[in-house]
Design a protein around this motif. Structure first.
Motif, PDB file in Angstrom:
ATOM      1  N   TRP A 192      57.064 -44.982 -18.753  1.00  0.00           N
ATOM      2  CA  TRP A 192      58.108 -45.961 -19.076  1.00  0.00           C
ATOM      3  C   TRP A 192      58.942 -45.561 -20.292  1.00  0.00           C
ATOM      4  N   GLU A 216      66.195 -47.335 -20.699  1.00  0.00           N
ATOM      5  CA  GLU A 216      66.778 -47.947 -19.509  1.00  0.00           C
ATOM      6  C   GLU A 216      66.062 -49.258 -19.245  1.00  0.00           C
ATOM      7  N   ALA A 232      65.246 -50.625 -16.439  1.00  0.00           N
ATOM      8  CA  ALA A 232      64.196 -50.493 -15.424  1.00  0.00           C
ATOM      9  C   ALA A 232      62.897 -50.005 -16.055  1.00  0.00           C
ATOM     10  N   LEU A 233      63.004 -49.094 -17.020  1.00  0.00           N
ATOM     11  CA  LEU A 233      61.811 -48.589 -17.703  1.00  0.00           C
ATOM     12  C   LEU A 233      61.226 -49.648 -18.627  1.00  0.00           C
ATOM     13  N   LYS A 278      61.235 -52.791 -18.050  1.00  0.00           N
ATOM     14  CA  LYS A 278      60.506 -53.725 -17.194  1.00  0.00           C
ATOM     15  C   LYS A 278      59.214 -53.095 -16.678  1.00  0.00           C
ATOM     16  N   MET A 279      59.227 -51.789 -16.436  1.00  0.00           N
ATOM     17  CA  MET A 279      57.987 -51.111 -16.069  1.00  0.00           C
ATOM     18  C   MET A 279      56.978 -51.204 -17.216  1.00  0.00           C
ATOM     19  N   ASP A 308      55.494 -54.561 -17.171  1.00  0.00           N
ATOM     20  CA  ASP A 308      54.511 -54.686 -16.095  1.00  0.00           C
ATOM     21  C   ASP A 308      53.165 -54.116 -16.519  1.00  0.00           C
ATOM     22  N   ASN A 334      70.515 -56.940 -23.773  1.00  0.00           N
ATOM     23  CA  ASN A 334      69.268 -56.330 -23.296  1.00  0.00           C
ATOM     24  C   ASN A 334      68.059 -57.174 -23.682  1.00  0.00           C
ATOM     25  N   TYR A 355      62.638 -61.769 -18.321  1.00  0.00           N
ATOM     26  CA  TYR A 355      61.572 -61.099 -17.562  1.00  0.00           C
ATOM     27  C   TYR A 355      60.199 -61.471 -18.124  1.00  0.00           C
TER      28      TYR A 355
END
Length: 434
Positions: A69, A73, A75-76, A78-79, A82, A116, A123
């Motif tokens: 991650w 970015e 997406a990273l 959010k990874m 997770d 951001n 999230y």
């Protein structure tokens, strides 16, 4: 669940005879200690920055971790979230903490940073609802970016001061939205490197002004959490304005904030200031400003902030002794501001380090509670100061002056003999419990 932690299951309490490295031997969250569950005494929290954002660098070497991650970015980010919440499920600790920079990509300006942060905050709301993990506190990273090389609230450039203020506002908004129980400010670079170009009066006044604005904004938005300041000495500046408990308390008094702001104390910072952790906790309790703690340890041979996981039961027990003696945490808790060693590369290392630290704290808490219930230290303390409790002493000391005490000494022919402090015997007493 993501695949990062493989098939690692939720850590369970197995008791002191367990040899399973991924089990709790002392931390039984439901065990009742001094009238309430252990989980409610300890209020464990995971530090997002060290566990998921730190890349493994040190002053002499670059990153050693290669996490999937890493990168700027969304997406990273959010990874990363997770994976973080997967770990929270495995550990079962009730809280986590974060800086804004830990959780969001760095934008090209303030607007992008805020956008951001708002996206990742949304999230987080879903992840927190799914897992039940709560936010102990949020904070802003105002030390990593080169704009903060001369500080944030103490920066000589008013534009940096304003940028820092706007950043704190966005982080307080995120913390409030996530129902955080505290908001922390710590001055990673609130200090100076040389007095040759430093206006101490201006910088301290600006730091007081900044903190006053934070308090005002807290009340304006209806944030019910506690505002905390974290003492941090020496590192990285030559002199930090928020050096230790005594320094911070004097600062809060000077700017009329002692009833609004409390302290988040870190074990490693206490050591860097030349104190023990128990000293800083006991002093904060005495001054009425203990809020929360960052539990870690330093390598006593290194001389810098190594942020290792706690493993010293006597140190931890004495820390919790003073916390329990003062009534325990309210909005605060035990945040593991600790990081893996650069060579600890495996995902399981993240789990085992936290599980072991939780066990150490639980063992220390039980020892602290046993000492309080036994009463040996309190009895010795009362005996040492017994003279101040006598009716005669109280009569003499009420409204005493140098003249009146001189007369008392003469009339009673007072010639006091020293009495033993019994330190070694008290140390032996503590060792019975740890």
């Amino acid at each position: 669940m993501t695949s990062f932690f493989g098939d690692i299951q939720k850590i369970a309490f197995e008791g002191v005879d367990s040899t399973n490295e991924l089990a709790f031997r002392h931390y039984n969250p439901d065990e009742i200690i001094m009238g309430k569950p252990m989980r409610d005494h300890l209020r464990f929290s995971v530090a997002y920055w060290h566990s998921f954002a730190w890349e493994g660098g040190d002053p002499f070497g670059g990153p050693t971790f290669d996490r999937p991650w890493f990168g700027d970015e969304m997406a990273l980010a959010k990874m990363k979230a997770d994976v973080a919440f997967d770990m929270f499920k495995i550990l079962g600790q009730p809280y986590f903490c974060f800086h804004d920079l830990d959780v969001r990509p760095e934008g090209s300006n303030y607007a992008e940073n805020t956008c951001n942060l708002e996206e990742i905050t949304e999230y987080f709301e879903g992840k927190m609802a799914e897992t039940g993990t709560k936010l102990l506190w949020g904070t802003a990273n105002m030390f990593s970016n080169r704009r903060y090389m001369s500080g944030a609230s103490t920066n000589p450039d008013p534009e940096v001061f304003a940028f820092a203020a706007a950043t704190v506002k966005s982080c307080m908004d995120a913390t409030h939205r996530l129902n955080g129980e505290n908001y922390v400010l710590w001055g990673g670079r609130e200090g100076y490197e040389t007095l040759l170009n430093t206006d101490l009066t201006r910088e301290l006044d600006n730091m007081g002004r900044f903190l006053s604005m934070v308090v005002d904004y807290k009340h304006k938005i209806g944030f019910k959490g506690q505002i905390l300041v974290e003492p941090k000495p020496q590192e990285p500046s030559k002199h930090q304005y928020d050096y230790d408990v005594a320094t911070c308390h004097g600062f809060l008094q000077k700017y009329g904030l002692e009833n609004e702001v409390k302290l988040n104390l870190e074990q490693g910072h206490a050591i860097l200031a030349g104190h023990s952790f128990e000293h800083e906790i006991a002093l904060a309790q005495s001054l009425g400003v203990l809020g929360s703690i960052d539990m870690n340890r330093n390598d006593y041979q290194s001389g810098w902030d190594t942020d290792q996981f706690p493993n010293n039961v006597p140190e931890v027990a004495l820390a919790y002794y003073h916390i329990l003696k003062g009534g325990g945490f309210t909005s605060g808790g035990t945040n593991f501001d600790a990081k893996l060693r650069r060579q600890s590369l495996d995902p399981v290392d993240l789990i085992a380090s936290h599980a072991g630290a939780m066990d150490i704290c639980a063992r220390g808490l039980k020892a602290a509670a046993a000492m309080l219930e036994d009463g040996g230290l309190e009895s010795a303390l009362n005996d040492r100061y017994a003279g101040w409790s006598s009716a005669q002493t109280k009569d003499v000391m009420d409204g005493a002056t140098l003249e009146s005490l001189t007369n008392w000494v003469k009339e009673q022919d007072i010639n006091p003999a020293p009495k033993s402090g019994k330190q070694e015997r008290l140390e032996n007493y503590v060792n019975r419990f740890v």
